[in-house]
Design a protein around this motif. Structure first.
Motif, PDB file in Angstrom:
ATOM      1  N   LEU A   1     -32.354  -9.392  -7.379  1.00 18.50           N
ATOM      2  CA  LEU A   1     -32.468  -8.334  -6.382  1.00 18.50           C
ATOM      3  C   LEU A   1     -33.743  -8.502  -5.558  1.00 18.50           C
ATOM      4  O   LEU A   1     -33.719  -8.353  -4.324  1.00 18.50           O
ATOM      5  CB  LEU A   1     -32.452  -6.968  -7.069  1.00 18.50           C
ATOM      6  CG  LEU A   1     -32.473  -5.741  -6.151  1.00 18.50           C
ATOM      7  CD1 LEU A   1     -31.300  -5.768  -5.174  1.00 18.50           C
ATOM      8  CD2 LEU A   1     -32.449  -4.451  -6.980  1.00 18.50           C
ATOM      9  N   ALA A   2     -34.843  -8.814  -6.224  1.00 22.32           N
ATOM     10  CA  ALA A   2     -36.109  -9.004  -5.506  1.00 22.32           C
ATOM     11  C   ALA A   2     -35.987 -10.111  -4.464  1.00 22.32           C
ATOM     12  O   ALA A   2     -36.451  -9.971  -3.319  1.00 22.32           O
ATOM     13  CB  ALA A   2     -37.224  -9.327  -6.495  1.00 22.32           C
ATOM     14  N   GLU A   3     -35.359 -11.187  -4.851  1.00 15.24           N
ATOM     15  CA  GLU A   3     -35.172 -12.301  -3.917  1.00 15.24           C
ATOM     16  C   GLU A   3     -34.313 -11.880  -2.726  1.00 15.24           C
ATOM     17  O   GLU A   3     -34.611 -12.221  -1.575  1.00 15.24           O
ATOM     18  CB  GLU A   3     -34.512 -13.467  -4.648  1.00 15.24           C
ATOM     19  CG  GLU A   3     -34.239 -14.679  -3.776  1.00 15.24           C
ATOM     20  CD  GLU A   3     -33.551 -15.796  -4.535  1.00 15.24           C
ATOM     21  OE1 GLU A   3     -33.000 -16.705  -3.880  1.00 15.24           O
ATOM     22  OE2 GLU A   3     -33.554 -15.763  -5.783  1.00 15.24           O
ATOM     23  N   GLN A   4     -33.276 -11.100  -3.000  1.00 17.98           N
ATOM     24  CA  GLN A   4     -32.333 -10.737  -1.943  1.00 17.98           C
ATOM     25  C   GLN A   4     -32.889  -9.707  -0.961  1.00 17.98           C
ATOM     26  O   GLN A   4     -32.431  -9.639   0.178  1.00 17.98           O
ATOM     27  CB  GLN A   4     -31.032 -10.224  -2.569  1.00 17.98           C
ATOM     28  CG  GLN A   4     -30.247 -11.317  -3.295  1.00 17.98           C
ATOM     29  CD  GLN A   4     -28.985 -10.798  -3.952  1.00 17.98           C
ATOM     30  OE1 GLN A   4     -28.779  -9.585  -4.067  1.00 17.98           O
ATOM     31  NE2 GLN A   4     -28.126 -11.702  -4.396  1.00 17.98           N
ATOM     32  N   ILE A   5     -33.862  -8.894  -1.393  1.00 17.65           N
ATOM     33  CA  ILE A   5     -34.426  -7.888  -0.484  1.00 17.65           C
ATOM     34  C   ILE A   5     -35.813  -8.291   0.014  1.00 17.65           C
ATOM     35  O   ILE A   5     -36.543  -7.470   0.578  1.00 17.65           O
ATOM     36  CB  ILE A   5     -34.479  -6.492  -1.140  1.00 17.65           C
ATOM     37  CG1 ILE A   5     -35.445  -6.463  -2.331  1.00 17.65           C
ATOM     38  CG2 ILE A   5     -33.085  -6.038  -1.553  1.00 17.65           C
ATOM     39  CD1 ILE A   5     -35.651  -5.065  -2.923  1.00 17.65           C
ATOM     40  N   GLY A   6     -36.176  -9.540  -0.191  1.00 25.59           N
ATOM     41  CA  GLY A   6     -37.453 -10.019   0.315  1.00 25.59           C
ATOM     42  C   GLY A   6     -38.653  -9.450  -0.411  1.00 25.59           C
ATOM     43  O   GLY A   6     -39.742  -9.327   0.174  1.00 25.59           O
ATOM     44  N   GLU A   7     -38.461  -9.076  -1.687  1.00 21.36           N
ATOM     45  CA  GLU A   7     -39.539  -8.571  -2.549  1.00 21.36           C
ATOM     46  C   GLU A   7     -40.215  -7.327  -1.982  1.00 21.36           C
ATOM     47  O   GLU A   7     -41.397  -7.071  -2.233  1.00 21.36           O
ATOM     48  CB  GLU A   7     -40.583  -9.668  -2.817  1.00 21.36           C
ATOM     49  CG  GLU A   7     -40.006 -10.894  -3.495  1.00 21.36           C
ATOM     50  CD  GLU A   7     -41.057 -11.925  -3.877  1.00 21.36           C
ATOM     51  OE1 GLU A   7     -42.265 -11.625  -3.728  1.00 21.36           O
ATOM     52  OE2 GLU A   7     -40.681 -13.025  -4.324  1.00 21.36           O
ATOM     53  N   SER A   8     -39.448  -6.519  -1.251  1.00 25.01           N
ATOM     54  CA  SER A   8     -40.030  -5.316  -0.654  1.00 25.01           C
ATOM     55  C   SER A   8     -38.952  -4.263  -0.443  1.00 25.01           C
ATOM     56  O   SER A   8     -37.822  -4.584  -0.056  1.00 25.01           O
ATOM     57  CB  SER A   8     -40.682  -5.656   0.689  1.00 25.01           C
ATOM     58  OG  SER A   8     -41.182  -4.494   1.318  1.00 25.01           O
ATOM     59  N   GLY A   9     -39.291  -2.993  -0.737  1.00 29.42           N
ATOM     60  CA  GLY A   9     -38.373  -1.903  -0.460  1.00 29.42           C
ATOM     61  C   GLY A   9     -38.103  -1.033  -1.675  1.00 29.42           C
ATOM     62  O   GLY A   9     -38.625  -1.260  -2.771  1.00 29.42           O
TER      63      GLY A   9
END
Length: 328
Positions: A155-163
């Motif tokens: 999930l972190a990879e898919q959301i760019g580690e932000s949000g």
């Protein structure tokens, strides 16, 4: 420990009885020689859930291979000790030769293991387990803590580690769910740009997951991702995202590989699935019980078995689609 088992007694319940008997191999008593045919009882968490259906497929195939009777009984649609205990009690009353159990609560099902011990009935737990495992022949499960970590990493990879992200859990008493939650939240700490905005429990009811996700989407309209820790939580989450028109905006990591989950992965609603191996868990449980009862290969029986997960994405489906859960 050899017992001839000939009469199967159903559980008297107000609801529908989920009951299956797989008679495999020949009864030695009828043939007048050889080893008695063993009867193994198997009580799943919810008999109708696709995860446990896949487990049943694996168990029935293994029972055929081993030449044993498999007695499969479980609550049809409620994951709770109250609905499960009558089925466990029925197995013990019928004096099965061995018991495979998916405890819906580690404490509430502990007395059942104690009763089995008093009756000299060996027990293997699969998926979930009980608090005191000292009597168990084996405790077999997927790598749930690592599965939670894998979900967080993906999930972190898919959301760019932000949000902002949300945790949609299943049952608060299921040891598997607890470990997945722990792995997920521990791994998220490595990503300071990600905020976990909440956690709710669906109690294995998709409608409760839908309601919880509807609420979180209203409170956090910029939500970037959700981790649904089991198949029923995932189904309810998918419905909420579709209803809100956010299936393309919110990354959804699911757990398990039901038919509908894999279809939704292909459609882009799930961005990844953490698949287990329920059939393999069930097959190993039966093998370990038969070996214990017949006092064979006992030195090779592992007390605690943790099976690796498989992360499925659209990018690797050619290699991972084989882990989709069978239903028959």
């Amino acid at each position: 420990m050899k017992r001839t088992f000939r009469t199967f007694v159903g559980v008297a319940m107000a609801g529908t009885l989920a009951f299956s008997v797989a008679a495999c191999g020949n009864d030695s008593a009828a043939e007048g020689g050889g080893e008695e045919q063993l009867t193994i009882g198997f009580v799943p968490g919810i008999a109708s859930d696709p995860f446990f259906k896949a487990m049943q497929v694996g168990a029935e195939a293994k029972a055929q291979e081993l030449g044993i009777r498999l007695l499969w009984q479980g609550a049809p649609d409620e994951y709770s000790p109250q609905s499960q205990l009558p089925f466990v009690d029925s197995m013990l009353t019928q004096q099965v030769d061995g018991l495979v159990l998916v405890p819906t609560d580690p404490d509430a099902l502990q007395p059942s293991v104690t009763k089995a011990q008093s009756a000299n009935i060996p027990v293997v737990t699969v998926d979930t387990t009980v608090t005191d495992q000292s009597y168990l022949t084996s405790a077999i499960t997927g790598d749930n803590r690592e599965g939670g970590r894998q979900a967080a990493q993906t999930l972190a990879e898919q959301i760019g580690e932000s949000g902002e992200v949300f945790l949609m859990s299943g049952s608060p008493t299921a040891t598997t769910n607890q470990l997945r939650e722990e792995g997920f939240t521990e791994e998220l700490k490595k990503y300071p740009g990600i905020t976990l905005v909440g956690k709710e429990y669906a109690n294995s009811q998709p409608a409760q997951a839908t309601s919880a996700v509807n609420t979180i989407l209203l409170k956090h309209p910029d939500l970037k991702g959700i981790f649904a820790v089991d198949g029923t939580s995932g189904s309810g989450t998918v419905a909420a995202l579709r209803n809100a028109g956010k299936a393309d905006e919110v990354k959804l990591i699911g757990y398990d590989a039901y038919d509908n989950q894999v279809a939704d992965l292909k459609a882009g609603i799930y961005s990844a699935l953490v698949a287990q191996k329920p059939g393999d868990q069930a097959a190993l449980a039966l093998q370990n019980l038969v070996d214990t009862i017949r006092n064979q290969n006992v030195d090779s029986i592992e007390k605690n078995v943790v099976m690796a997960n498989v992360v499925m994405t659209n990018d690797n489906l050619a290699e991972t689609e084989q882990f989709q859960y069978p239903t028959q």
